[in-house]
Write an enzyme that holds these catalytic residues in place. Structure first.
Site, short mmCIF file in Angstrom:
data_model
loop_
_atom_site.label_atom_id
_atom_site.label_comp_id
_atom_site.label_asym_id
_atom_site.label_seq_id
_atom_site.Cartn_x
_atom_site.Cartn_y
_atom_site.Cartn_z
N THR A 17 1.68 -4.17 4.36
CA THR A 17 1.51 -4.50 5.78
C THR A 17 1.02 -5.93 6.02
O THR A 17 1.21 -6.47 7.11
CB THR A 17 0.47 -3.55 6.44
OG1 THR A 17 -0.79 -3.71 5.78
CG2 THR A 17 0.90 -2.11 6.39
N ASP A 18 0.38 -6.52 4.98
CA ASP A 18 -0.35 -7.76 5.26
C ASP A 18 0.54 -8.95 5.63
O ASP A 18 0.15 -9.76 6.48
CB ASP A 18 -1.24 -8.12 4.06
CG ASP A 18 -2.49 -7.23 4.02
OD1 ASP A 18 -2.81 -6.59 5.04
OD2 ASP A 18 -3.14 -7.18 2.97
N THR A 55 0.83 -1.21 0.00
CA THR A 55 0.00 0.00 0.00
C THR A 55 0.86 1.25 0.00
O THR A 55 0.48 2.28 -0.55
CB THR A 55 -0.92 -0.03 1.24
OG1 THR A 55 -1.80 -1.13 1.10
CG2 THR A 55 -1.73 1.24 1.39
C1 SIN Z 1 -1.03 -2.97 2.87
O1 SIN Z 1 0.12 -2.73 2.52
O2 SIN Z 1 -1.54 -2.38 3.85
C2 SIN Z 1 -1.92 -3.96 2.18
C3 SIN Z 1 -1.40 -4.48 0.91
C4 SIN Z 1 -0.13 -5.24 1.05
O3 SIN Z 1 0.09 -5.89 2.09
O4 SIN Z 1 0.64 -5.24 0.09
#
Ligand code: SIN
Length: 309
Positions: free
Chosen positions: A93-94, A14
């Site tokens: 983040t995932d 993200t």
């Molecule tokens: C995020 O980064 O919050 C979600 C998408 C990802 O993990 O690439």
């Protein structure tokens, strides 16, 4: 030679995401903008000797072993350079906690290797990525920091402790009972406990190469669980199983019977807990070894054990 260079490796997420409207924090595409672009216009980076490299451009839910291997190789390369003070990785983040733990277990770096991320895409009205990058660079340059750390929303987490606990808020991570390693406040790093000593359990040679990675799956013990999923995984050639048990790593009796049959066929079984805090307390009567961390991190250790075997 002065070790003052910071290397920023981009992998997507993200933090590199783009939405059609600035107010859109959910329906966006992760992994769109190049890492050089993410570094532009961050005042705190003025005067920092930076190098950047794009390693991947993915939504981290889709990360593959090949990307992990390439990232580990590039981190190792840069950390080895005498002029490099530390490496920052921009990441979604995932699955960030998995990549952070994987890098710690494979590289065990002494220099800082700092992962960072964002919950809002780069096109958001109030994007969180630029501040997180500035904070991650501060951590990578700080005295007393070593090993793999994660920086998000002003907090510094150890790779072994961090878990994503929220799907939306700007600070989605918890280090559970351990708490964060420290904080970044106006560019200053305040550690509240020492960074853990890095502990590599595998090598780049073991994870790279032509042979594919072993198949290791996670099965969840839950009300009404049965043997079927494990039977299907066995038919499909699974080589290791992590069971996310209830409470202190306990397993539904039907699932336990299937795991016992799998173990008899030589499949490695590790027990973990689906509880978000604490760790499984082992006992001499345990049927399968307990792993102290979350199921996704237990899976990484089982993968590395099988790769080393
Ligand atoms: C995020 O980064 O919050 C979600 C998408 C990802 O993990 O690439």
């Amino acid at each position: 030679m002065t070790a003052d260079q910071i290397v920023v490796l981009g992998t997507g997420g993200t933090i590199a995401g783009s939405a059609d409207a600035p107010g859109d924090h959910v329906a966006y595409r992760a992994g769109q903008l190049a890492v050089e672009h993410l570094l532009q216009g961050i005042p705190a980076l003025a005067g920092v000797r930076l190098v950047s490299e794009q390693i991947a451009q993915v939504d981290s839910k889709d990360i593959t072993p090949a990307t992990w291997v390439r990232l580990a190789e590039r981190c190792a390369h840069w950390l080895d350079q005498p002029q490099v003070r530390g490496v920052v990785v921009t990441h979604g983040t995932d699955t960030l906690e998995e990549t952070a733990y994987f890098l710690e277990r494979v590289l065990g770096p002494r220099k800082p290797l700092v992962l960072t991320c964002a919950m809002r895409p780069a096109t958001a009205l109030s994007a969180d990525g630029p501040q997180n990058i500035a904070d991650a660079v501060s951590v990578a340059r700080a005295d007393g920091v070593g090993g793999v750390a994660v920086v998000c929303a002003g907090r510094i987490h150890a790779a072994a402790d961090i878990t994503k606990v929220h799907p939306y808020r700007l600070d989605p991570y918890s280090s559970g009972e351990a708490g964060p390693l420290g904080y970044v406040e106006d560019g200053r790093v305040r550690l509240v406990r020492p960074c853990p000593a890095p502990a590599a359990v595998a090598s780049l040679r073991q994870i790279a190469g032509d042979r594919g990675w072993p198949r290791v799956s996670i099965v969840l013990s839950h009300a009404g669980a049965d043997a079927r999923l494990v039977e299907l995984l066995l038919d499909d050639g699974v080589q290791g199983l992590v069971v996310a048990g209830t409470g202190n790593g306990t397993v539904h009796e039907a699932l336990e019977a299937a795991l016992a049959a799998a173990a008899e066929r030589g499949i490695r079984v590790l027990r973990s807990t689906r509880c978000v805090e604490g760790r499984v307390v082992p006992h001499a009567s345990d049927r399968w070894p307990a792993h102290p961390l979350s199921p996704v991190k237990a899976r990484i250790d089982l993968l590395l054990q099988l790769l080393a075997a």
